[in-house]
Structures are given as C-alpha cells and as structure tokens.
Design a protein around this motif. Structure first.
Motif, PDB file in Angstrom:
ATOM      1  N   GLN A   1       0.760  -1.227  -0.003  1.00  0.00           N
ATOM      2  CA  GLN A   1      -0.032   0.088  -0.194  1.00  0.00           C
ATOM      3  C   GLN A   1       0.930   1.190   0.083  1.00  0.00           C
ATOM      4  OE1 GLN A   1      -3.204  -0.916  -0.167  1.00  0.00           O
ATOM      5  NE2 GLN A   1      -4.000   1.479  -0.092  1.00  0.00           N
ATOM      6  N   CYS A   2       1.866   1.223   1.037  1.00  0.00           N
ATOM      7  CA  CYS A   2       2.539   2.473   1.189  1.00  0.00           C
ATOM      8  C   CYS A   2       4.042   2.539   0.932  1.00  0.00           C
ATOM      9  CB  CYS A   2       2.037   3.177   2.310  1.00  0.00           C
ATOM     10  SG  CYS A   2       3.099   2.157   3.983  1.00  0.00           S
ATOM     11  N   ASP A   3       4.603   1.278   0.602  1.00  0.00           N
ATOM     12  CA  ASP A   3       6.054   0.932   0.224  1.00  0.00           C
ATOM     13  C   ASP A   3       6.863   1.021   1.265  1.00  0.00           C
ATOM     14  OD1 ASP A   3       7.684  -0.178  -1.827  1.00  0.00           O
ATOM     15  OD2 ASP A   3       8.470   1.856  -1.913  1.00  0.00           O
TER      16      ASP A   3
ATOM     17  N   ILE B   1       1.249  -6.900   9.474  1.00  0.00           N
ATOM     18  CA  ILE B   1       0.668  -5.444   9.585  1.00  0.00           C
ATOM     19  C   ILE B   1       1.718  -4.277   9.303  1.00  0.00           C
ATOM     20  CG2 ILE B   1      -0.619  -3.649  10.728  1.00  0.00           C
ATOM     21  CD1 ILE B   1      -1.941  -5.974  12.344  1.00  0.00           C
ATOM     22  N   CYS B   2       1.434  -3.274   8.445  1.00  0.00           N
ATOM     23  CA  CYS B   2       2.432  -2.361   8.276  1.00  0.00           C
ATOM     24  C   CYS B   2       2.197  -1.259   9.281  1.00  0.00           C
ATOM     25  CB  CYS B   2       2.106  -1.604   6.883  1.00  0.00           C
ATOM     26  SG  CYS B   2       3.031  -0.215   6.521  1.00  0.00           S
ATOM     27  N   PRO B   3       3.546  -0.875   9.800  1.00  0.00           N
ATOM     28  CA  PRO B   3       3.247   0.027  11.195  1.00  0.00           C
ATOM     29  C   PRO B   3       3.032   1.283  10.688  1.00  0.00           C
ATOM     30  CG  PRO B   3       5.525  -0.715  10.595  1.00  0.00           C
ATOM     31  CD  PRO B   3       4.684  -1.489   9.691  1.00  0.00           C
ATOM     32  N   ASN B   4       3.197   1.669   9.413  1.00  0.00           N
ATOM     33  CA  ASN B   4       3.064   3.075   8.897  1.00  0.00           C
ATOM     34  C   ASN B   4       1.386   3.309   8.570  1.00  0.00           C
ATOM     35  OD1 ASN B   4       4.048   5.282   7.849  1.00  0.00           O
ATOM     36  ND2 ASN B   4       3.784   4.833   5.696  1.00  0.00           N
ATOM     37  N   CYS B   5       0.843   2.371   7.828  1.00  0.00           N
ATOM     38  CA  CYS B   5      -0.552   2.485   7.322  1.00  0.00           C
ATOM     39  C   CYS B   5      -1.483   1.645   7.834  1.00  0.00           C
ATOM     40  CB  CYS B   5      -0.540   2.562   5.627  1.00  0.00           C
ATOM     41  SG  CYS B   5      -0.314   0.981   5.082  1.00  0.00           S
ATOM     42  N   GLY B   6      -0.881   0.665   8.467  1.00  0.00           N
ATOM     43  CA  GLY B   6      -1.819  -0.351   8.921  1.00  0.00           C
ATOM     44  C   GLY B   6      -2.646  -1.605   8.084  1.00  0.00           C
ATOM     45  N   TYR B   7      -1.892  -1.267   6.835  1.00  0.00           N
ATOM     46  CA  TYR B   7      -2.420  -2.455   5.751  1.00  0.00           C
ATOM     47  C   TYR B   7      -2.048  -3.762   6.279  1.00  0.00           C
ATOM     48  CZ  TYR B   7      -2.608  -4.590   1.327  1.00  0.00           C
ATOM     49  OH  TYR B   7      -2.600  -5.540   0.217  1.00  0.00           O
ATOM     50  N   LYS B   8      -2.973  -4.724   6.265  1.00  0.00           N
ATOM     51  CA  LYS B   8      -2.910  -6.303   6.575  1.00  0.00           C
ATOM     52  C   LYS B   8      -2.635  -6.939   5.407  1.00  0.00           C
ATOM     53  CE  LYS B   8      -5.307  -5.868  10.803  1.00  0.00           C
ATOM     54  NZ  LYS B   8      -6.722  -6.732  11.500  1.00  0.00           N
ATOM     55  N   VAL B   9      -1.598  -7.702   5.423  1.00  0.00           N
ATOM     56  CA  VAL B   9      -1.727  -9.087   4.387  1.00  0.00           C
ATOM     57  C   VAL B   9      -1.256 -10.434   5.185  1.00  0.00           C
ATOM     58  CG1 VAL B   9       1.203  -8.523   4.332  1.00  0.00           C
ATOM     59  CG2 VAL B   9      -0.267  -9.541   2.254  1.00  0.00           C
TER      60      VAL B   9
END
Length: 70
Positions: free
Chosen positions: A5-7, A29-37
């Motif tokens: 999402q945010c690289d 989980i991305c600590p920057n934007c919260g995107y989950k994969v």
C-alpha cells in the motif's frame, strides 16, 4: 517484506497460525499505514530453490513448485 500500500520497508508479524505440519500462515501489518496481508510459508522439497550469496531473494530452479491463488 515491503508494504504493497505505502511501500514501507518493514511489515511486522501480528499473528502466526500453524495450519498443518507443512504450512505456517502469518498475519502481517504495516506499522506505517495499518495495511494487513497474510503470507503462507511452505517448506520446499530439497533442490527446488537456491539462495545466491549477496542476492536478496531465492532463485527458483527448473521444475520448482508454483502456487497460484485466485
């Protein structure tokens, strides 16, 4: 592993599930934007992949296992 999402360069592991003896599923989980994969880790048969010194990823050898999700 980079965020799609945010690289952001790092994803943190939130949960780990041992599905079977051969597979592990991880929720990241991305600590920057919260995107989950979700990632699924499987053990490859011997000789399927090779890591080269200095390379960032594994090289798939001919006849290697391919997994497709739809």
């Amino acid at each position: 592993m980079r965020c799609a999402q945010c690289d952001h360069p790092r994803l943190r592991v939130d949960r780990t599930y041992a599905d079977t003896a051969e597979t592990i599923t991880r929720c990241r989980i991305c600590p920057n934007c919260g995107y989950k994969v979700f990632t699924v880790e499987v053990e490859l048969p011997p000789g399927t992949a090779r890591h080269q010194h200095g390379a960032e990823s594994l090289k798939r050898l001919p006849g290697g296992l391919r997994v497709h999700f739809s």
